[in-house]
Design a protein around this motif. Structure first.
Motif, PDB file in Angstrom:
ATOM      1  N   SER A  23       0.854  -1.179   0.000  1.00 56.16           N
ATOM      2  CA  SER A  23       0.000   0.000   0.000  1.00 56.16           C
ATOM      3  C   SER A  23       0.892   1.231   0.000  1.00 56.16           C
ATOM      4  O   SER A  23       2.089   1.133  -0.232  1.00 56.16           O
ATOM      5  CB  SER A  23      -0.924  -0.023   1.222  1.00 56.16           C
ATOM      6  OG  SER A  23      -1.848   1.047   1.159  1.00 56.16           O
TER       7      SER A  23
ATOM      8  N   SER B  96      -5.581  -2.781  -0.187  1.00 57.30           N
ATOM      9  CA  SER B  96      -6.376  -3.775   0.532  1.00 57.30           C
ATOM     10  C   SER B  96      -7.678  -3.161   1.025  1.00 57.30           C
ATOM     11  O   SER B  96      -7.941  -1.973   0.816  1.00 57.30           O
ATOM     12  CB  SER B  96      -5.581  -4.310   1.720  1.00 57.30           C
ATOM     13  OG  SER B  96      -5.580  -3.359   2.778  1.00 57.30           O
TER      14      SER B  96
ATOM     15  N   VAL C 180      -8.203  -2.423   3.989  1.00 58.35           N
ATOM     16  CA  VAL C 180      -7.838  -1.378   4.949  1.00 58.35           C
ATOM     17  C   VAL C 180      -7.761  -0.017   4.248  1.00 58.35           C
ATOM     18  O   VAL C 180      -8.189   0.999   4.803  1.00 58.35           O
ATOM     19  CB  VAL C 180      -6.510  -1.715   5.663  1.00 58.35           C
ATOM     20  CG1 VAL C 180      -6.056  -0.566   6.561  1.00 58.35           C
ATOM     21  CG2 VAL C 180      -6.652  -3.005   6.463  1.00 58.35           C
ATOM     22  N   ASP C 181      -7.260  -0.001   3.014  1.00 54.43           N
ATOM     23  CA  ASP C 181      -7.208   1.256   2.258  1.00 54.43           C
ATOM     24  C   ASP C 181      -8.617   1.816   2.057  1.00 54.43           C
ATOM     25  O   ASP C 181      -8.850   3.014   2.250  1.00 54.43           O
ATOM     26  CB  ASP C 181      -6.551   1.030   0.897  1.00 54.43           C
ATOM     27  CG  ASP C 181      -5.076   0.694   1.003  1.00 54.43           C
ATOM     28  OD1 ASP C 181      -4.259   1.478   0.506  1.00 54.43           O
ATOM     29  OD2 ASP C 181      -4.742  -0.355   1.569  1.00 54.43           O
TER      30      ASP C 181
ATOM     31  N   CYS D   6      -9.976   3.098   5.339  1.00 55.00           N
ATOM     32  CA  CYS D   6      -9.316   4.364   5.663  1.00 55.00           C
ATOM     33  C   CYS D   6      -9.958   5.513   4.886  1.00 55.00           C
ATOM     34  O   CYS D   6     -10.243   6.576   5.451  1.00 55.00           O
ATOM     35  CB  CYS D   6      -7.827   4.257   5.347  1.00 55.00           C
ATOM     36  SG  CYS D   6      -6.911   5.800   5.555  1.00 55.00           S
TER      37      CYS D   6
ATOM     38  N   TYR E 173      -4.972 -10.339   6.514  1.00 53.97           N
ATOM     39  CA  TYR E 173      -3.718  -9.962   5.868  1.00 53.97           C
ATOM     40  C   TYR E 173      -2.586 -10.217   6.857  1.00 53.97           C
ATOM     41  O   TYR E 173      -2.781 -10.169   8.075  1.00 53.97           O
ATOM     42  CB  TYR E 173      -3.712  -8.480   5.481  1.00 53.97           C
ATOM     43  CG  TYR E 173      -4.786  -8.080   4.508  1.00 53.97           C
ATOM     44  CD1 TYR E 173      -4.749  -8.520   3.182  1.00 53.97           C
ATOM     45  CD2 TYR E 173      -5.824  -7.254   4.895  1.00 53.97           C
ATOM     46  CE1 TYR E 173      -5.734  -8.141   2.280  1.00 53.97           C
ATOM     47  CE2 TYR E 173      -6.809  -6.865   3.997  1.00 53.97           C
ATOM     48  CZ  TYR E 173      -6.764  -7.316   2.698  1.00 53.97           C
ATOM     49  OH  TYR E 173      -7.735  -6.945   1.823  1.00 53.97           O
TER      50      TYR E 173
ATOM     51  N   VAL F  14       3.099  -5.100   6.479  1.00 44.49           N
ATOM     52  CA  VAL F  14       2.573  -4.385   5.315  1.00 44.49           C
ATOM     53  C   VAL F  14       3.710  -3.561   4.725  1.00 44.49           C
ATOM     54  O   VAL F  14       4.420  -2.853   5.446  1.00 44.49           O
ATOM     55  CB  VAL F  14       1.395  -3.470   5.705  1.00 44.49           C
ATOM     56  CG1 VAL F  14       0.993  -2.558   4.555  1.00 44.49           C
ATOM     57  CG2 VAL F  14       0.204  -4.308   6.168  1.00 44.49           C
TER      58      VAL F  14
ATOM     59  N   TYR G  76      -3.350   1.513   9.187  1.00 41.23           N
ATOM     60  CA  TYR G  76      -2.716   0.192   9.294  1.00 41.23           C
ATOM     61  C   TYR G  76      -2.161  -0.032  10.699  1.00 41.23           C
ATOM     62  O   TYR G  76      -2.316  -1.114  11.271  1.00 41.23           O
ATOM     63  CB  TYR G  76      -1.618   0.026   8.241  1.00 41.23           C
ATOM     64  CG  TYR G  76      -2.151  -0.423   6.901  1.00 41.23           C
ATOM     65  CD1 TYR G  76      -2.486  -1.752   6.680  1.00 41.23           C
ATOM     66  CD2 TYR G  76      -2.331   0.482   5.859  1.00 41.23           C
ATOM     67  CE1 TYR G  76      -2.983  -2.177   5.462  1.00 41.23           C
ATOM     68  CE2 TYR G  76      -2.824   0.061   4.636  1.00 41.23           C
ATOM     69  CZ  TYR G  76      -3.151  -1.268   4.444  1.00 41.23           C
ATOM     70  OH  TYR G  76      -3.653  -1.678   3.229  1.00 41.23           O
ATOM     71  N   GLN G  77      -1.527   0.968  11.276  1.00 42.39           N
ATOM     72  CA  GLN G  77      -0.991   0.809  12.633  1.00 42.39           C
ATOM     73  C   GLN G  77      -2.113   0.572  13.635  1.00 42.39           C
ATOM     74  O   GLN G  77      -1.974  -0.270  14.529  1.00 42.39           O
ATOM     75  CB  GLN G  77      -0.163   2.028  13.023  1.00 42.39           C
ATOM     76  CG  GLN G  77       1.161   2.100  12.293  1.00 42.39           C
ATOM     77  CD  GLN G  77       1.947   3.363  12.597  1.00 42.39           C
ATOM     78  OE1 GLN G  77       1.395   4.407  12.907  1.00 42.39           O
ATOM     79  NE2 GLN G  77       3.263   3.262  12.481  1.00 42.39           N
TER      80      GLN G  77
ATOM     81  N   ARG H 246      -4.766  -0.952  13.197  1.00 43.70           N
ATOM     82  CA  ARG H 246      -5.256  -2.323  13.032  1.00 43.70           C
ATOM     83  C   ARG H 246      -4.165  -3.362  13.335  1.00 43.70           C
ATOM     84  O   ARG H 246      -4.321  -4.528  13.018  1.00 43.70           O
ATOM     85  CB  ARG H 246      -5.823  -2.489  11.640  1.00 43.70           C
ATOM     86  CG  ARG H 246      -7.159  -1.750  11.475  1.00 43.70           C
ATOM     87  CD  ARG H 246      -7.629  -1.693  10.034  1.00 43.70           C
ATOM     88  NE  ARG H 246      -8.933  -1.069   9.944  1.00 43.70           N
ATOM     89  CZ  ARG H 246      -9.157   0.241   9.887  1.00 43.70           C
ATOM     90  NH1 ARG H 246      -8.138   1.081   9.919  1.00 43.70           N
ATOM     91  NH2 ARG H 246     -10.379   0.715   9.802  1.00 43.70           N
TER      92      ARG H 246
ATOM     93  N   HIS I 230      -0.874  -3.571  12.315  1.00 45.07           N
ATOM     94  CA  HIS I 230       0.114  -3.949  11.305  1.00 45.07           C
ATOM     95  C   HIS I 230       1.471  -3.310  11.583  1.00 45.07           C
ATOM     96  O   HIS I 230       1.557  -2.196  12.102  1.00 45.07           O
ATOM     97  CB  HIS I 230      -0.368  -3.547   9.903  1.00 45.07           C
ATOM     98  CG  HIS I 230      -1.538  -4.335   9.447  1.00 45.07           C
ATOM     99  ND1 HIS I 230      -1.422  -5.601   8.924  1.00 45.07           N
ATOM    100  CD2 HIS I 230      -2.858  -4.050   9.451  1.00 45.07           C
ATOM    101  CE1 HIS I 230      -2.618  -6.064   8.618  1.00 45.07           C
ATOM    102  NE2 HIS I 230      -3.511  -5.140   8.929  1.00 45.07           N
TER     103      HIS I 230
ATOM    104  N   LEU J  67       4.639  -1.787   9.743  1.00 40.95           N
ATOM    105  CA  LEU J  67       4.856  -1.165   8.438  1.00 40.95           C
ATOM    106  C   LEU J  67       6.330  -1.184   8.075  1.00 40.95           C
ATOM    107  O   LEU J  67       7.188  -0.850   8.896  1.00 40.95           O
ATOM    108  CB  LEU J  67       4.332   0.268   8.453  1.00 40.95           C
ATOM    109  CG  LEU J  67       2.881   0.422   8.923  1.00 40.95           C
ATOM    110  CD1 LEU J  67       2.476   1.885   8.922  1.00 40.95           C
ATOM    111  CD2 LEU J  67       1.935  -0.408   8.062  1.00 40.95           C
TER     112      LEU J  67
END
Length: 173
Positions: free
Chosen positions: A6, A76, A78-79, A82, A99, A103, A137-138, A140, A142, A144
């Motif tokens: 992403s 994904s 998540v994008d 967001c 996922y 990421v 992402y953070q 959730r 993930h 990075l």
């Protein structure tokens, strides 16, 4: 394992995914481009566009559910979540995004930023989207990993190196 690539618009993600496919990796194209091709205008109705991207991303996960090796996603669910959040649209997190925790993020890269028929927003908007994705992402859970600003071949090697340590039997060559 489902790995997401992403990050910033026009950060080289689609080119990178094509290069991964060229070396035999399983890749899933960006939902947004497919939604645009299906006739939903992201600028005419951004909420409908993001919801269609979310639906497409969830279908993508179901489509590759039986794959045993790594699968690489160009963006994904998540994008999409967001972007719905940024629009202030009501939403619910999908029950299981499944996922991988790691990421890969394409950072803002002004030297390669371009507009095209589907991408009409400027670099400042792309950077704001990137910043929001980092938080999403953070939040959730993930981890990075920022892709280097390097050649496509170097980026492919970078990803394959990191995935090789996570997927039993997967090689970085």
């Amino acid at each position: 394992m489902r790995f997401v690539i992403s990050g910033c618009s026009s950060g080289g993600k689609s080119t990178l995914l094509q290069a991964l496919a060229d070396v035999g990796e399983i890749v899933v194209p960006e939902p947004g481009r497919r939604v645009v091709q299906a006739g939903i205008d992201p600028y005419g109705d951004p909420v409908a566009f993001c919801r269609a991207c979310l639906t497409t991303a969830m279908e993508d996960l179901r489509m590759v559910a039986e794959e045993q090796g790594p699968v690489f996603f160009d963006r994904s669910a998540v994008d999409a979540l967001c972007n719905l959040e940024r629009l202030g649209a009501p939403l619910l997190d999908p029950p299981d995004l499944c996922y991988h925790r790691l990421v890969f993020l394409a950072p803002p890269w002004p030297e390669i930023y371009t507009l095209d028929a589907d991408r009409k927003h400027g670099l400042a908007d792309a950077i704001a989207e990137y910043d929001a994705l980092v938080v999403a992402y953070q939040r959730r859970g993930h981890d990075l990993l920022t892709l280097p600003k390097a050649s496509v071949a170097e980026r492919v090697a970078f990803i394959r190196h990191h995935v090789a340590g996570l997927v039993p039997g997967h090689t970085d060559r």
